[in-house]
Write an enzyme that holds these catalytic residues in place. Sequence first.
Site, PDB file in Angstrom:
ATOM      1  N   HIS A  67       0.786  -1.173   0.043  1.00 25.89           N
ATOM      2  CA  HIS A  67       0.081  -0.091   0.097  1.00 25.89           C
ATOM      3  C   HIS A  67       0.815   1.392   0.174  1.00 25.89           C
ATOM      4  O   HIS A  67       1.937   1.113   0.229  1.00 25.89           O
ATOM      5  CB  HIS A  67      -0.978   0.049   1.192  1.00 25.89           C
ATOM      6  CG  HIS A  67      -0.255   0.198   2.352  1.00 25.89           C
ATOM      7  ND1 HIS A  67       0.125   1.605   2.757  1.00 25.89           N
ATOM      8  CD2 HIS A  67       0.271  -0.440   3.439  1.00 25.89           C
ATOM      9  CE1 HIS A  67       0.541   1.655   4.114  1.00 25.89           C
ATOM     10  NE2 HIS A  67       0.842   0.515   4.416  1.00 25.89           N
ATOM     11  N   CYS A  68       0.130   2.442  -0.585  1.00 27.72           N
ATOM     12  CA  CYS A  68       0.734   3.775  -0.286  1.00 27.72           C
ATOM     13  C   CYS A  68      -0.105   4.406   0.527  1.00 27.72           C
ATOM     14  O   CYS A  68      -0.844   4.137   1.227  1.00 27.72           O
ATOM     15  CB  CYS A  68       1.420   4.275  -1.582  1.00 27.72           C
ATOM     16  SG  CYS A  68      -0.044   4.358  -2.843  1.00 27.72           S
ATOM     17  N   TRP A  69      -0.330   5.882   0.090  1.00 27.47           N
ATOM     18  CA  TRP A  69      -1.213   6.857   0.758  1.00 27.47           C
ATOM     19  C   TRP A  69      -2.252   6.524   0.426  1.00 27.47           C
ATOM     20  O   TRP A  69      -3.512   6.228   1.201  1.00 27.47           O
ATOM     21  CB  TRP A  69      -0.702   8.033   0.765  1.00 27.47           C
ATOM     22  CG  TRP A  69      -1.448   9.216   1.159  1.00 27.47           C
ATOM     23  CD1 TRP A  69      -2.004  10.421   0.399  1.00 27.47           C
ATOM     24  CD2 TRP A  69      -2.343   9.214   2.480  1.00 27.47           C
ATOM     25  NE1 TRP A  69      -2.879  10.955   1.261  1.00 27.47           N
ATOM     26  CE2 TRP A  69      -3.080  10.547   2.452  1.00 27.47           C
ATOM     27  CE3 TRP A  69      -2.258   8.419   3.676  1.00 27.47           C
ATOM     28  CZ2 TRP A  69      -4.025  10.784   3.493  1.00 27.47           C
ATOM     29  CZ3 TRP A  69      -2.975   8.851   4.753  1.00 27.47           C
ATOM     30  CH2 TRP A  69      -3.875  10.169   4.724  1.00 27.47           C
ATOM     31  N   SER A 104       1.887   2.753  -4.961  1.00 29.51           N
ATOM     32  CA  SER A 104       1.548   1.244  -4.763  1.00 29.51           C
ATOM     33  C   SER A 104       1.228   0.479  -6.058  1.00 29.51           C
ATOM     34  O   SER A 104       1.436  -0.760  -6.108  1.00 29.51           O
ATOM     35  CB  SER A 104       0.506   1.062  -3.796  1.00 29.51           C
ATOM     36  OG  SER A 104      -0.645   1.599  -4.400  1.00 29.51           O
ATOM     37  N   TYR A 142      -3.201   3.531   2.627  1.00 33.76           N
ATOM     38  CA  TYR A 142      -3.329   3.838   4.058  1.00 33.76           C
ATOM     39  C   TYR A 142      -4.366   4.654   4.653  1.00 33.76           C
ATOM     40  O   TYR A 142      -5.005   4.414   5.811  1.00 33.76           O
ATOM     41  CB  TYR A 142      -1.848   4.308   4.690  1.00 33.76           C
ATOM     42  CG  TYR A 142      -1.816   4.755   5.984  1.00 33.76           C
ATOM     43  CD1 TYR A 142      -1.497   3.644   7.129  1.00 33.76           C
ATOM     44  CD2 TYR A 142      -1.704   6.112   6.309  1.00 33.76           C
ATOM     45  CE1 TYR A 142      -1.364   4.129   8.266  1.00 33.76           C
ATOM     46  CE2 TYR A 142      -1.427   6.300   7.800  1.00 33.76           C
ATOM     47  CZ  TYR A 142      -1.532   5.307   8.555  1.00 33.76           C
ATOM     48  OH  TYR A 142      -1.188   5.467   9.978  1.00 33.76           O
TER      49      TYR A 142
END
Length: 366
Positions: free
Chosen positions: A106-108, A114, A135
């Site tokens: 995952h990323c933000w 991601s 996230y």
Amino acid sequence: MNRISAEEFYRESQGGTIIDVRSPKEFAAGHVPGATNVPLFSDEERAIIGTLYVNSGRNVAMEKGLEFVGPKMAGFVRTTNQILAEGSSEVTDSSEPGSDFTAYVHCWRGGMRSQSFAWLLDMAGIKVRVLEGGYKAFRRMAQRQIGRRHRMVVLSGLTGAGKTNFLELLREAGEQIVDLEGLANHRGSSFGAIGLGQQPTTEQFENRLFAAVQALDPKRRFWVEDEGSRLGRVVVPSRFVKQIRRSSAVFLDVAKEKRLDILLEEYGDLDHEELIDATRGIQKRLGGQNMIDAIKAIEAGDLRTAAEISLTYYDRSYLKGMSELPRASTLNLSTDGMCDADVVAKLIDAADEIENAAEPASVVSD
């Protein structure tokens, strides 16, 4: 490459490998418990790309991002395979960890970071699942779960009653607990940070709290210590605090001399200068002369007298706060002449009594 919801992502990744590709600074502010940071960009690179995006547009920023990432791609694959191997007891020296185990990435916001990292892992033959919404989606889920109605019993008592110790003994007896002080790395008083090291951010504390609650059986009660809205620098989620304040409690009635014994055992070996600094921190509440007397006692090595002076403030403050709570009910449990095992048995009996007598709890409102 599959994109899955926050609920699926967290459930499936437990005991697995979570890879957070955000920058180190983002990761340090807060992350999914158990995640490993494999940043696509460093903090400096992310700042450069952000500036280019604002000043020169998306395409220029993308080109710079590719320039940064290109030389790292092989390293990303090697690092991921190493993390997968370290996270599984089934991987042998001859096995290909990427072919058998899944990386949860995952990323933000579930965007390009991601997606591009997942594409790379997929090309390298590594099974990968991506958190839809990133996230940010996990945080929404965590905050929603923390704020829902919980089946809790509050362990109350004056400073030095040994509440944290009894929480652990309750856990050993088969009861469920949530140790807020442990999650916050703080003992919950002005002296609570001494000797414990750095606290998590409030954001990471919330993530830890979510993980702790999520691991419990929702059909059974859990115990939580009576805490306020702050534990050192950490802010406890307001909806969770409201539930603590409204839930039924068992008050540990421990004699003052016994409480002093407990405090000396817990704080007696700590650095005296830090104890003095913490005493100065409550000067307004303790009173100028009381503060002076307590500091003199610490300097003389008479920690019992110093603790007794401090208890004058803490007892008064705690009892005043208790009287103002909208608590459903409070059962008093005197521990005089009882061993720890007997106290634990009585606590469990008291919790059963509370639950048998309780009407359905109302949902906590904002």
